[in-house]
Design a protein around this motif. Structure first.
Motif, mmCIF file in Angstrom:
data_model
loop_
_atom_site.group_PDB
_atom_site.id
_atom_site.type_symbol
_atom_site.label_atom_id
_atom_site.label_comp_id
_atom_site.label_asym_id
_atom_site.label_seq_id
_atom_site.Cartn_x
_atom_site.Cartn_y
_atom_site.Cartn_z
ATOM 1 N N LEU A 91 0.871 -1.175 0.000
ATOM 2 C CA LEU A 91 0.000 0.000 0.000
ATOM 3 C C LEU A 91 0.909 1.226 0.000
ATOM 4 O O LEU A 91 2.053 1.146 0.459
ATOM 5 N N PRO A 92 0.414 2.365 -0.494
ATOM 6 C CA PRO A 92 1.249 3.570 -0.403
ATOM 7 C C PRO A 92 1.568 3.840 1.068
ATOM 8 O O PRO A 92 0.802 3.449 1.950
ATOM 9 N N GLU A 93 2.711 4.525 1.338
ATOM 10 C CA GLU A 93 3.072 4.778 2.736
ATOM 11 C C GLU A 93 1.985 5.520 3.479
ATOM 12 O O GLU A 93 1.655 5.199 4.610
ATOM 13 N N LYS A 94 1.414 6.537 2.810
ATOM 14 C CA LYS A 94 0.295 7.268 3.435
ATOM 15 C C LYS A 94 -0.873 7.247 2.458
ATOM 16 O O LYS A 94 -1.034 8.192 1.669
ATOM 17 N N PRO A 95 -1.692 6.197 2.490
ATOM 18 C CA PRO A 95 -2.773 6.118 1.496
ATOM 19 C C PRO A 95 -3.725 7.308 1.636
ATOM 20 O O PRO A 95 -4.056 7.715 2.748
ATOM 21 N N GLU A 96 -4.115 7.858 0.475
ATOM 22 C CA GLU A 96 -5.024 9.020 0.489
ATOM 23 C C GLU A 96 -6.458 8.585 0.719
ATOM 24 O O GLU A 96 -7.345 9.410 0.853
ATOM 25 N N VAL A 97 -6.710 7.274 0.647
ATOM 26 C CA VAL A 97 -8.093 6.780 0.707
ATOM 27 C C VAL A 97 -8.180 5.645 1.716
ATOM 28 O O VAL A 97 -7.166 5.110 2.147
ATOM 29 N N ALA A 98 -9.432 5.274 2.053
ATOM 30 C CA ALA A 98 -9.633 4.163 2.989
ATOM 31 C C ALA A 98 -9.161 2.856 2.348
ATOM 32 O O ALA A 98 -9.234 2.705 1.132
ATOM 33 N N CYS A 99 -8.677 1.931 3.202
ATOM 34 C CA CYS A 99 -8.163 0.652 2.678
ATOM 35 C C CYS A 99 -8.873 -0.513 3.351
ATOM 36 O O CYS A 99 -9.181 -0.458 4.538
ATOM 37 N N PHE A 100 -9.130 -1.555 2.591
ATOM 38 C CA PHE A 100 -9.701 -2.796 3.137
ATOM 39 C C PHE A 100 -8.573 -3.784 3.416
ATOM 40 O O PHE A 100 -7.590 -3.832 2.677
ATOM 41 N N ASP A 101 -8.775 -4.628 4.463
ATOM 42 C CA ASP A 101 -7.751 -5.618 4.829
ATOM 43 C C ASP A 101 -7.857 -6.906 4.023
ATOM 44 O O ASP A 101 -6.905 -7.675 3.957
ATOM 45 N N THR A 102 -9.048 -7.170 3.478
ATOM 46 C CA THR A 102 -9.202 -8.391 2.670
ATOM 47 C C THR A 102 -10.099 -8.091 1.472
ATOM 48 O O THR A 102 -10.927 -7.169 1.507
#
Ligand code: NCD
Length: 303
Positions: A186-197
């Motif tokens: 993932l980007p170091e500081k993602p600009e958006v919400a991220c899902f784990d699966t």
């Protein structure tokens, strides 16, 4: 002013609609080759199949003679010529447009300014791939109203110039973009919400864009096979779009992939062939979109 497309920042919804509407018209019926006698230089310093051949095809349809350069054996790069010098020399032949793919070190903005020739980013390191994002939206528009769509990218987000360009375009359609991938990618500081699966991501998304793991860009110091093996195990367990997902995937969910696909890694062959997969439609739309872009840009209509 010379028209260029280096990123999608600042592009207007009106421009996009004109571009898409011309691309749809070209899909329905070919238009006369407007630029006979002119050339387009396709300068590829990284590998490419779809992007290069669809630009080449778009050039023929618009009447532009494509000058195709693919870095590697048989070019003066073998003699030590740098990408910047190679580009400057081809620019000196005054093609009507430069279509360029290169790594993050290539100073695209500077070169575009210096050459004063229309310049198209055909994939720039991890920074952006505007025509891919444009053709993706055009492809989706054929199937669904794109305003307000929920789009999830699954895979290698750290290296994805495709995802980077999508982040620039979806605000214009009030769409929401989220990411899903191994923490190390993932980007170091993602600009958006991220899902784990991927399972969580699929419950949320209208559109799933799967991405290849760009092993060639990974840290050269790590013993590759060990890293690849651990990563592939994690990918298959948590982030692959598999045959098993298809039965519970809503009929309206659409599946995209910019290619090239690694079957059995990020995506199963059954998914690739599923009725909800638009992967080859993306490729077809790439030609019309790029032809529309060239026609508008060379007439100064890309506002
Ligand atoms: C991608 C690229 O090169 O950015 N493919 C493409 O242009 N359609 C993605 C990739 O290399 O995985």
């Amino acid at each position: 002013m010379t028209q260029s497309l280096l990123s999608l920042n600042g592009i207007s919804r009106t421009t996009l609609e004109s571009l898409f509407s011309l691309a749809r018209a070209l899909k329905k019926s070919p238009q006369k080759p407007e630029f006979l006698g002119q050339t387009a230089a396709l300068m590829f310093f990284e590998p490419s199949t779809r992007t290069r051949l669809s630009f080449e095809s778009a050039c023929y349809r618009a009447g532009l003679g494509p000058l195709v350069f693919q870095a590697g054996a048989g070019t003066s790069m073998e003699k030590g010529e740098t990408p910047e010098d190679t580009l400057a020399n081809v620019a000196a032949m005054r093609p009507s447009v430069l279509i360029v793919r290169g790594d993050d070190d290539l100073p695209m903005l500077q070169l575009a300014q210096d050459f004063k020739i229309p310049f198209i980013n055909a994939g720039w390191g991890c920074q952006g791939h505007p025509t891919q994002a444009l053709l993706d939206v055009l492809t989706l528009q054929e199937r669904r109203k794109v305003d307000g769509l929920k789009v999830v990218f699954v895979g290698d987000l750290r290296h994805s110039r495709v995802a980077a360009s999508h982040l620039q375009i979806w605000p214009l359609f009030r769409g929401e973009v989220r990411f899903c991938g191994p923490a190390s990618l993932l980007p170091e500081k993602p600009e958006v919400a991220c899902f784990d699966t991927i399972d969580e991501a699929l419950k949320w998304a209208d559109v799933v864009i799967t991405l290849r793991y760009q092993f060639e860009r990974y840290d050269a110091d790590e013993p590759r096979s060990a890293a690849d093996h651990a990563l592939q195990t994690e990918v298959r367990a948590k982030f692959a779009l598999t045959r098993a997902h298809l039965a519970r995937l809503p009929e309206t969910t659409l599946i995209l992939h910019p290619g090239p696909v690694n079957h059995g890694v990020e995506l199963d062959t059954e998914v690739y062939r599923d009725r909800r997969s638009l992967i080859l439609d993306q490729v077809s739309h790439g030609v019309w979109l790029r032809e529309a872009l060239l026609r508008m840009m060379l007439k100064g209509e890309l506002k």
